[in-house]
Motif scaffolding. Sequence first.
Motif, PDB file in Angstrom:
ATOM      1  N   ALA A   2      47.887  56.839 -41.300  1.00 26.71           N
ATOM      2  CA  ALA A   2      46.513  56.977 -40.814  1.00 26.71           C
ATOM      3  C   ALA A   2      46.021  55.661 -40.223  1.00 26.71           C
ATOM      4  O   ALA A   2      46.479  54.572 -40.595  1.00 26.71           O
ATOM      5  N   ASP A   3      45.094  55.783 -39.273  1.00 24.05           N
ATOM      6  CA  ASP A   3      44.485  54.580 -38.690  1.00 24.05           C
ATOM      7  C   ASP A   3      43.714  53.821 -39.760  1.00 24.05           C
ATOM      8  O   ASP A   3      43.187  54.413 -40.718  1.00 24.05           O
ATOM      9  N   ILE A   4      43.621  52.491 -39.563  1.00 25.69           N
ATOM     10  CA  ILE A   4      42.938  51.621 -40.526  1.00 25.69           C
ATOM     11  C   ILE A   4      41.818  50.884 -39.798  1.00 25.69           C
ATOM     12  O   ILE A   4      42.070  50.238 -38.766  1.00 25.69           O
ATOM     13  N   PRO A   5      40.576  50.955 -40.290  1.00 26.01           N
ATOM     14  CA  PRO A   5      39.472  50.217 -39.639  1.00 26.01           C
ATOM     15  C   PRO A   5      39.559  48.726 -39.960  1.00 26.01           C
ATOM     16  O   PRO A   5      39.640  48.333 -41.122  1.00 26.01           O
ATOM     17  N   ARG A  17      37.257  48.184 -35.176  1.00 23.79           N
ATOM     18  CA  ARG A  17      38.222  48.977 -34.424  1.00 23.79           C
ATOM     19  C   ARG A  17      39.225  49.627 -35.378  1.00 23.79           C
ATOM     20  O   ARG A  17      39.586  49.042 -36.400  1.00 23.79           O
ATOM     21  N   ARG A  18      39.678  50.808 -35.003  1.00 28.08           N
ATOM     22  CA  ARG A  18      40.684  51.499 -35.799  1.00 28.08           C
ATOM     23  C   ARG A  18      42.061  51.146 -35.249  1.00 28.08           C
ATOM     24  O   ARG A  18      42.337  51.337 -34.063  1.00 28.08           O
ATOM     25  N   ILE A  19      42.907  50.630 -36.124  1.00 26.82           N
ATOM     26  CA  ILE A  19      44.226  50.144 -35.742  1.00 26.82           C
ATOM     27  C   ILE A  19      45.281  51.115 -36.297  1.00 26.82           C
ATOM     28  O   ILE A  19      45.228  51.504 -37.467  1.00 26.82           O
ATOM     29  N   THR A  20      46.232  51.466 -35.469  1.00 26.05           N
ATOM     30  CA  THR A  20      47.316  52.361 -35.887  1.00 26.05           C
ATOM     31  C   THR A  20      48.517  51.535 -36.347  1.00 26.05           C
ATOM     32  O   THR A  20      49.062  50.759 -35.550  1.00 26.05           O
ATOM     33  N   SER A  22      51.518  52.169 -36.632  1.00 30.16           N
ATOM     34  CA  SER A  22      52.762  52.401 -35.905  1.00 30.16           C
ATOM     35  C   SER A  22      52.815  51.692 -34.553  1.00 30.16           C
ATOM     36  O   SER A  22      53.818  51.773 -33.843  1.00 30.16           O
ATOM     37  N   TRP A  23      51.720  50.989 -34.199  1.00 26.65           N
ATOM     38  CA  TRP A  23      51.745  50.196 -32.973  1.00 26.65           C
ATOM     39  C   TRP A  23      52.662  48.997 -33.174  1.00 26.65           C
ATOM     40  O   TRP A  23      52.761  48.431 -34.276  1.00 26.65           O
ATOM     41  N   LYS A  31      45.927  46.428 -26.324  1.00 24.77           N
ATOM     42  CA  LYS A  31      44.701  47.133 -26.684  1.00 24.77           C
ATOM     43  C   LYS A  31      43.552  46.176 -27.008  1.00 24.77           C
ATOM     44  O   LYS A  31      42.381  46.540 -26.923  1.00 24.77           O
ATOM     45  N   SER A  68      52.834  47.980 -39.277  1.00 30.56           N
ATOM     46  CA  SER A  68      53.034  48.430 -40.660  1.00 30.56           C
ATOM     47  C   SER A  68      53.778  47.400 -41.492  1.00 30.56           C
ATOM     48  O   SER A  68      53.807  47.484 -42.722  1.00 30.56           O
TER      49      SER A  68
END
Length: 241
Positions: A2-5, A17-20, A22-23, A31, A68
């Motif tokens: 899940a995205d993390i703020p 900002r919401r960070i993924t 898996s980026w 971004k 991650s």
Amino acid sequence: MADIPLQVISENSVSERRITPSWSITQLRRKLEPVTGIPPSSQRISLKTATKETIAVEAADEDTVLLSNFPLSAYAELHIVDTRPASLRLNLNDTSGVEKYVMPAEEYEKKSDSVLAWKKAEKLGRFNPDAPSLEKAKIDAFNFDVKSRGIEVGKRCRVGGNDARRGEIKYVGEVKEIPGSIGAWVGVHLDEPVGKNDGSIGSTRYWGTESALKHGVFVRPERVEVGEWPMLDDLEDMEEI
């Protein structure tokens, strides 16, 4: 995952900002550019965790290393520093070169959602049809105070019921330099330097000379008490020693 703020913080901006996770780091840099205005190659990224530990977000191969791999937690701080020379950075806080827009008076008067329009609708200030009579009533009240209290130039008085502020009336009339002023003011030369001026306001001198610093004060008539108020004798109490 899940995205993390996260809190994204740079010199010119702070935002959530919401960070993924898996980026890759490379994707993150791309971004962050529209958010911070800093090109990817000039970003120095660090992660400040909940334990206040600062971790550099970088790797030898940033195309394959994923976010991650870093201890991301909700609302941790992601700091981005611009590594470019100061002369090449955008200074978004410097508005000296930005021309200030001033709306023409004619256009402002046509607006229906302005303060001016509200004053017109509520009939306030100069839009109050009773304003001239109200102003005259205030002036008449001040003039009545002056007459009923026996306020005249040359008379002794004290100000505000304070024995330490005795003096002589030097001026009675309007004082244009006081903002929003209408009606009579009383200028008093105080015996002691406990006043606000030297008998002048701005470039207008109402009495005295510049040597009488802090001996002058302008007050409304209701604060003036005319009477036989002699100058205080600082040595009077010495007779009891």
